[in-house]
Design an enzyme around this catalytic site. Structure first.
Site, short mmCIF file in Angstrom:
data_model
loop_
_atom_site.label_atom_id
_atom_site.label_comp_id
_atom_site.label_asym_id
_atom_site.label_seq_id
_atom_site.Cartn_x
_atom_site.Cartn_y
_atom_site.Cartn_z
N ALA A 155 77.65 90.00 98.86
CA ALA A 155 78.70 88.98 99.05
C ALA A 155 79.46 89.25 100.35
O ALA A 155 78.85 89.50 101.38
CB ALA A 155 79.60 88.90 97.83
N CYS A 156 80.79 89.25 100.28
CA CYS A 156 81.61 89.37 101.50
C CYS A 156 81.43 90.70 102.21
O CYS A 156 81.82 90.83 103.37
CB CYS A 156 83.08 89.18 101.17
N SER A 157 80.92 91.69 101.53
CA SER A 157 80.76 93.01 102.17
C SER A 157 79.35 93.21 102.71
O SER A 157 79.01 94.33 103.13
CB SER A 157 81.11 94.12 101.17
#
Ligand code: CO8
Length: 374
Positions: A155-157
């Protein structure tokens, strides 16, 4: 062991832009239509009317003013409210590969490298346009890169986890130089009909070249260390997946097939998690947070970043110490901190320390501690 360094970055920015005002106009037209279509149920108290969205709320709650998208007309059509992308044949480059290619070429140019110099491609993003073959391998083929390639999803990481994976392989000697790309078509998995989140995301692609420091051709950032952490949470979730057709009602237009979040909880839980993560990372390097000249944080919410910056530095950060790009790009998932880094790092002096930090669904948090070399 070799020392890894970031020697180039690139950003692909889609041409089409949606302002908050345009977005709100479409949302409100949709809400009015829904309320008119359900007037009887609303009058009978069986249904709550949809409320209007507002530009003022969006800016105050998030700091977002506009977003770039791969298709504006579909998103802004109250009858559609999602991007409309051309069907491509299997013989054409996919849209994610095409976006990543543009960012990759810019990153390679900045690093003074050609595809022949690269032997690893990681495509790290929140969602892949297909299950297989890997988008990374398609990008590898389009660029004519030897070696190997694979997809990653955190995801965002995704970008920072991808940088850690590449940096570790460079350290150990299993690869010489890597390209980490982050094509994010967040507009494809955002529910544009949901007032609570319709303003959050935008589209973009970023790319980072990582190689052995002694082979850097110009100014670069030594990767001093990286740190990744995860902790399971349902507060950001998307239930779309390959088992949909196996379930009763699995192919219906269900809300949970798009991005869902409990924004308040995410805010409350992620701010301390990230602040402690950065403090621990710095402490293990024998450094205080105040040693950082710059932080390139995940770009989800301005207030969130202000709070994290304050906790890490022990004081209010100056705008140049913690640059935000979310006013122009919105949340672009894994690409956000890399856009901030790419657009706000040339001015750092020799020896300056900086930290890239991403955080989001999973939960996941990743940090990359950097030292500038001129
Ligand atoms: N217009 C007007 N009013 C609104 C709107 C709107 N659009 N939306 C909500 N309101 C109202 C609500 O109804 C509520 O009213 P009331 O007080 O009367 O109940 C009031 O405004 C406040 O609502 P919220 O509590 O929801 O508002 P917040 O102040 O909490 O702000 C945010 C909402 C901006 C979502 C905020 O909570 C936030 O940013 N939280 C952190 C989110 C975050 O960082 N998430 C990370 C997710 S990204 C990630 O991990 C990647 C996932 C993979 C990518 C997915 C791509 C699609």
């Amino acid at each position: 062991m070799y020392k890894p360094a970031i020697t180039g970055t690139g950003v692909f920015t889609p041409e089409e832009v949606i302002t908050n005002a345009e977005l709100v106009e479409t949302f409100n037209a949709y809400a009015d239509r829904m309320n008119a279509a359900n007037a009887e149920a609303i009058a009978a108290g069986e249904m709550e009317p949809m409320q209007h969205s507002s530009d003022a709320f969006i800016v105050k709650a998030s700091g977002i003013e506009r977003r770039h998208v791969m298709n504006k007309s579909g998103i802004l059509d109250p009858e559609v409210m999602h991007p409309l992308l051309r069907q491509r044949s299997d013989d054409e480059p996919g849209i994610m590969a095409e976006m990543a290619l543009d960012a990759a070429k810019k990153a390679l140019a900045q690093a003074g490298r050609t595809p022949e110099d690269i032997d690893l491609v990681i495509c790290a993003a929140s969602n892949m346009e297909r299950a297989y073959p890997a988008v990374a391998i398609e990008i590898q083929a389009l660029l004519g890169i030897k070696g190997f390639a694979f997809d990653m999803n955190v995801a965002c990481s995704s970008a920072t986890f991808g940088i850690q994976a590449a940096a570790d392989m460079i350290r150990s000697g299993s690869v010489r130089a890597a390209l980490v790309v982050n094509p994010e078509i967040c507009s494809g998995h955002l529910e544009w009909r949901d007032r609570d989140c319709h303003f959050i995301f935008g589209d973009v692609a970023t790319a980072t070249v990582i190689e052995r420091i002694e082979e850097a051709q110009g100014p670069h950032f030594e990767i001093l260390s990286t740190r990744c952490a995860t902790q399971f949470s349902n507060n950001i979730r998307n239930n779309n997946g390959f088992l949909r057709r196996t379930r009763p009602d699995g192919l219906a237009d269900r809300r949970d097939m798009q991005f869902m979040q409990n924004g308040r909880k995410v805010f409350k839980e992620v701010v301390p998690m990230v602040s402690h993560h950065i403090a621990d990372h710095m402490a293990d390097e024998g450094l205080e947070g105040s040693a950082l000249r710059r932080m390139w944080l995940h770009q989800a919410n301005k207030t969130m970043n202000d709070l994290i910056g304050k906790k890490v530095l022990g004081r209010e950060p100056a705008p140049e110490e913690q640059p935000n790009i979310l006013q122009d790009y919105a949340n672009t998932s894994s690409a956000g901190s890399i856009i901030a880094f790419s657009q706000n790092s040339d001015d750092l002096g020799d020896g300056d320390l900086g930290l890239i930090c991403s955080f989001g669904a999973g939960y996941s948090v990743g940090s990359v501690l950097l030292r500038r070399h001129l």
